[in-house]
Write a protein that holds these residues in place. Structure first.
Motif, short mmCIF file in Angstrom:
data_model
loop_
_atom_site.label_atom_id
_atom_site.label_comp_id
_atom_site.label_asym_id
_atom_site.label_seq_id
_atom_site.Cartn_x
_atom_site.Cartn_y
_atom_site.Cartn_z
N LEU A 179 -8.43 48.69 -2.37
CA LEU A 179 -7.79 49.03 -1.10
C LEU A 179 -7.62 47.81 -0.21
O LEU A 179 -6.62 47.67 0.48
CB LEU A 179 -8.59 50.13 -0.39
CG LEU A 179 -8.04 50.62 0.94
CD1 LEU A 179 -6.62 51.15 0.80
CD2 LEU A 179 -8.95 51.69 1.53
N PHE A 195 3.76 52.04 -3.73
CA PHE A 195 4.60 53.21 -3.46
C PHE A 195 5.94 53.10 -4.18
O PHE A 195 6.47 54.09 -4.68
CB PHE A 195 4.83 53.38 -1.96
CG PHE A 195 3.60 53.72 -1.16
CD1 PHE A 195 2.46 54.22 -1.76
CD2 PHE A 195 3.58 53.51 0.21
CE1 PHE A 195 1.32 54.54 -1.02
CE2 PHE A 195 2.46 53.83 0.96
CZ PHE A 195 1.33 54.34 0.35
N LEU A 248 0.63 48.09 -0.55
CA LEU A 248 1.02 49.50 -0.61
C LEU A 248 2.51 49.69 -0.83
O LEU A 248 2.93 50.61 -1.53
CB LEU A 248 0.57 50.25 0.64
CG LEU A 248 -0.92 50.56 0.73
CD1 LEU A 248 -1.23 51.32 2.01
CD2 LEU A 248 -1.39 51.36 -0.48
N LYS A 249 3.32 48.81 -0.25
CA LYS A 249 4.77 48.95 -0.43
C LYS A 249 5.12 48.83 -1.92
O LYS A 249 5.90 49.62 -2.44
CB LYS A 249 5.51 47.90 0.40
CG LYS A 249 7.01 48.05 0.33
CD LYS A 249 7.72 47.05 1.22
CE LYS A 249 9.23 47.23 1.09
NZ LYS A 249 9.97 46.28 1.91
N LEU A 253 -7.00 54.10 -5.63
CA LEU A 253 -7.29 53.08 -4.62
C LEU A 253 -8.79 53.13 -4.35
O LEU A 253 -9.32 54.18 -3.97
CB LEU A 253 -6.54 53.36 -3.32
CG LEU A 253 -5.10 52.94 -3.24
CD1 LEU A 253 -4.52 53.31 -1.88
CD2 LEU A 253 -4.94 51.45 -3.48
N PHE A 282 -7.34 52.98 4.87
CA PHE A 282 -6.05 53.32 4.28
C PHE A 282 -5.02 53.63 5.36
O PHE A 282 -3.88 53.15 5.30
CB PHE A 282 -6.20 54.52 3.33
CG PHE A 282 -4.90 54.99 2.75
CD1 PHE A 282 -4.26 54.25 1.77
CD2 PHE A 282 -4.31 56.16 3.19
CE1 PHE A 282 -3.04 54.68 1.23
CE2 PHE A 282 -3.10 56.60 2.67
CZ PHE A 282 -2.46 55.86 1.69
N LYS A 297 -3.17 50.83 6.99
CA LYS A 297 -2.24 50.06 6.15
C LYS A 297 -0.87 50.72 5.99
O LYS A 297 -0.01 50.19 5.31
CB LYS A 297 -2.86 49.84 4.76
CG LYS A 297 -4.08 48.94 4.77
CD LYS A 297 -4.68 48.79 3.39
CE LYS A 297 -3.95 47.84 2.54
NZ LYS A 297 -4.48 46.52 2.39
N VAL A 298 -0.67 51.91 6.60
CA VAL A 298 0.56 52.65 6.39
C VAL A 298 0.99 53.32 7.70
O VAL A 298 0.15 53.63 8.54
CB VAL A 298 0.36 53.69 5.26
CG1 VAL A 298 -0.66 54.74 5.64
CG2 VAL A 298 1.65 54.32 4.82
#
Length: 195
Positions: free
Chosen positions: A28, A37, A33-34, A50, A62, A65-66
């Motif tokens: 993590l 995803f 993340l991009k 993760l 988490f 980060k989004v």
């Protein structure tokens, strides 16, 4: 452990790793993340984990980060024990929607149920769960964090599908028919009916 759904596929957020795993594991702290995803949306990955060792801050890290959109929804029962379902975009779902400015999550859930279904006379009994799913809007990935509540309604009037939200129909479903409806639903909705 937290389950995050991306295009009907699973991303597991956990602080424990098993000896053998059938998917890729990402840290993590360092994951992009991009890119992760994108693999889900390109269908080059079906499941990933993760990992972060600290259970207490796992979800918090988490969420930082989004981009997060909060929503509220309801699993509504009537006096006959039937459950209120909507049919949207070819699948059975439960009513839910995004938080408006200065609105508490409970208010959001009740407002969205009424707007999407026409069902009134709602009361919240208790909170069921929080579900997570990733979606893409305007080229950006976002996480929808939906807070779900058990609700009761004494409303016996006509239900009205909110057409501008692509809701085709609204129905009270008998408890013995729920399993069949859930076969054509979303994994995060199925979670709400697990015993």
């Amino acid at each position: 452990m937290y389950k995050i759904f991306i295009k009907d596929k699973l991303l597991v957020l956990t602080n424990q790793l098993e000896q053998e795993t059938d998917c890729q594991v990402y840290l993590l702290e360092t994951v992009n993340l991009k890119q992760l995803f994108t693999k889900y949306f390109d269908e080059t990955i079906d499941k990933a984990i993760l990992y972060h060792p600290n259970k207490k801050i796992l979800l918090e890290k988490f969420l930082k980060k989004v981009d997060v959109e909060r929503a509220g929804g309801g699993r509504v029962y009537n006096d006959k024990g039937e459950i209120l379902f909507i049919f949207r975009n070819g699948r059975w779902d439960l009513p839910k929607g995004g938080v408006e400015k200065n609105e508490k999550i409970e208010q959001t859930a009740m407002r969205e149920v009424e707007e999407e279904t026409g069902c009134k006379k709602l009361t919240i009994k208790d909170k069921i769960a929080v579900t997570y799913h990733v979606f893409k809007r305007n080229g950006r990935f976002k996480l929808k964090e939906t807070h779900w509540f058990n609700m009761k309604s004494t409303y016996t009037g006509k239900l009205a599908a909110q057409l501008e939200e692509n809701i085709e129909k609204v129905e009270w479903i008998q408890p013995n028919e729920v399993t069949e409806k859930l076969k054509n639903s979303f994994d995060n909705i199925r979670l709400l009916f697990e015993k």
